[in-house]
Design a protein around this motif. Structure first.
Motif, PDB file in Angstrom:
ATOM      1  N   PRO A   1     -24.085  -1.493 113.220  1.00 23.74           N
ATOM      2  CA  PRO A   1     -23.796  -2.081 114.721  1.00 23.74           C
ATOM      3  C   PRO A   1     -24.570  -1.553 115.537  1.00 23.74           C
TER       4      PRO A   1
ATOM      5  N   GLN B   1     -26.299   6.033 132.556  1.00 20.20           N
ATOM      6  CA  GLN B   1     -26.913   6.681 133.248  1.00 20.20           C
ATOM      7  C   GLN B   1     -27.304   7.834 132.611  1.00 20.20           C
ATOM      8  N   GLY B   2     -28.970   7.812 132.814  1.00 22.87           N
ATOM      9  CA  GLY B   2     -29.616   9.464 132.489  1.00 22.87           C
ATOM     10  C   GLY B   2     -29.250   9.475 131.546  1.00 22.87           C
ATOM     11  N   TYR B   3     -28.737   9.270 130.280  1.00 24.80           N
ATOM     12  CA  TYR B   3     -28.724   9.476 128.910  1.00 24.80           C
ATOM     13  C   TYR B   3     -30.495   8.485 128.180  1.00 24.80           C
ATOM     14  N   ILE B   4     -31.247   9.332 127.405  1.00 25.00           N
ATOM     15  CA  ILE B   4     -31.630   9.029 126.946  1.00 25.00           C
ATOM     16  C   ILE B   4     -31.486   9.365 125.042  1.00 25.00           C
ATOM     17  N   ILE B   5     -31.519   8.278 124.266  1.00 30.96           N
ATOM     18  CA  ILE B   5     -31.080   8.399 122.709  1.00 30.96           C
ATOM     19  C   ILE B   5     -32.295   8.485 122.016  1.00 30.96           C
ATOM     20  N   GLU B   6     -32.327   9.270 121.268  1.00 30.90           N
ATOM     21  CA  GLU B   6     -33.616   9.407 120.942  1.00 30.90           C
ATOM     22  C   GLU B   6     -33.163   8.745 119.157  1.00 30.90           C
ATOM     23  N   GLU B   7     -31.850   9.396 118.553  1.00 28.18           N
ATOM     24  CA  GLU B   7     -31.689   9.470 117.347  1.00 28.18           C
ATOM     25  C   GLU B   7     -30.526   9.229 116.524  1.00 28.18           C
ATOM     26  N   GLN B   8     -30.303   8.641 116.098  1.00 28.57           N
ATOM     27  CA  GLN B   8     -28.221   8.551 115.755  1.00 28.57           C
ATOM     28  C   GLN B   8     -28.162   9.045 114.270  1.00 28.57           C
ATOM     29  N   GLU B   9     -27.357   9.296 114.238  1.00 24.26           N
ATOM     30  CA  GLU B   9     -25.897   9.720 112.723  1.00 24.26           C
ATOM     31  C   GLU B   9     -24.716   9.751 112.908  1.00 24.26           C
ATOM     32  N   VAL B  10     -24.967   9.083 111.533  1.00 30.62           N
ATOM     33  CA  VAL B  10     -23.203   8.098 111.652  1.00 30.62           C
ATOM     34  C   VAL B  10     -22.880   8.830 110.178  1.00 30.62           C
TER      35      VAL B  10
ATOM     36  N   VAL C   1     -24.307   0.500 119.093  1.00 31.95           N
ATOM     37  CA  VAL C   1     -23.745   0.714 119.927  1.00 31.95           C
ATOM     38  C   VAL C   1     -24.566   1.045 121.568  1.00 31.95           C
TER      39      VAL C   1
ATOM     40  N   ALA D   1     -24.637   2.652 124.127  1.00 32.00           N
ATOM     41  CA  ALA D   1     -24.488   4.071 124.793  1.00 32.00           C
ATOM     42  C   ALA D   1     -25.360   4.224 125.727  1.00 32.00           C
TER      43      ALA D   1
END
Lengths: 137, 137
Positions: A111, A118-127, A113, A115
């Motif tokens: 799903p 403020q200010g965070y740039i999320i490029e990748e996600q690992e689970v 998220v 997340a």
DNA sequence: AATATAAACGCAACTCAATTGCGTTTAGAG
DNA sequence: CTCTAAACGCAATTGAGTTGCGTTTATATT
């Protein structure tokens, strides 16, 4: 995987076709799960590809987006061929604490998220899911 | 963190109270993010706690469930004090690819993933977001 | 308070996955 | 065919983490 397909993949990545790299790609593709350099060396014994060459080939594959690289809790890199193209991991991984094997859970839907704080740039996600695989439970 | 509180934590974990371990717990608690042994050594320079002692203390804390241990993509252990009690990671982590710092996203809610495929026993779950932190973006 | 003992500690040596240096070989474009 | 950059092999190196072992210290017990 067919030789022509491998040639196409390497050419598109700007890499030279060599017997060692072809065997490496085919081996990763057939494994369809993340493998360590040691597992790869064992599997490609007859090809004679050097340990350093394996690492260097995997590094160039990584840069080209052909493979994913992950740590699974034992400070050892694991590499998996992945055609999804995204730089981030496109699917979660399952790590068995008994046998240490890692599997790609390509069928598990992650799903979204929200997340984007403020200010965070999320490029990748690992689970990662850790526990016992069917063979060990 | 107060000395009495630390004594209580260590006693409850069946561990001896020593000045070094008290300083270590306090330092981790104040950092409120995962730290490497090197970062801890620098921060506890005046305490003079040895590198090996730090690792051994962290290992016993890990077994007692006082800290979490994670790899953040550079084959270096990071340890974070966590009072949540669960063996699995109770919150996701953010890893900045520029400065390498890791933060605990304690405020991000993780949705339940129905990944209980046949035969798999899931005991822990780890989620990492990678990208740029506010200071680096 | 004295004592016993298991835990904690420090130092040096070691392990091992991964990387680097460097000279040689090879793929593939021109 | 030739030339050049990429790929390769071998040996040496790096560095986080671990192990061995003798010493010190916390703390429960007498």
């Amino acid at each position: 995987m067919g030789e022509e397909k491998i040639k196409e993949i390497l050419h598109q990545a700007g890499l030279k076709y060599t017997p060692g790299r072809a065997a490496l790609i085919d081996f990763l593709w057939r494994a369809s799960r993340p493998l360590t350099q040691e597992e790869i060396s064992l599997g490609l014994k007859e090809s004679g590809l050097n340990k350093v060459s394996i690492y260097r080939a995997l590094d160039s594959f990584l840069q080209a987006g052909l493979v994913h690289r992950l740590e699974s809790g034992d400070r050892v890199w694991k590499f998996a061929f992945c055609g999804c193209g995204s730089r981030g991991h496109c699917h979660p991984h399952f790590i068995c604490r008994a046998c240490g094997k890692v599997e790609c859970l390509t069928k598990v839907h992650l799903p979204e998220v929200a997340a984007s704080a403020q200010g965070y740039i999320i490029e990748e996600q690992e689970v990662y899911f850790k526990g016992l695989c069917p063979g060990c439970s």
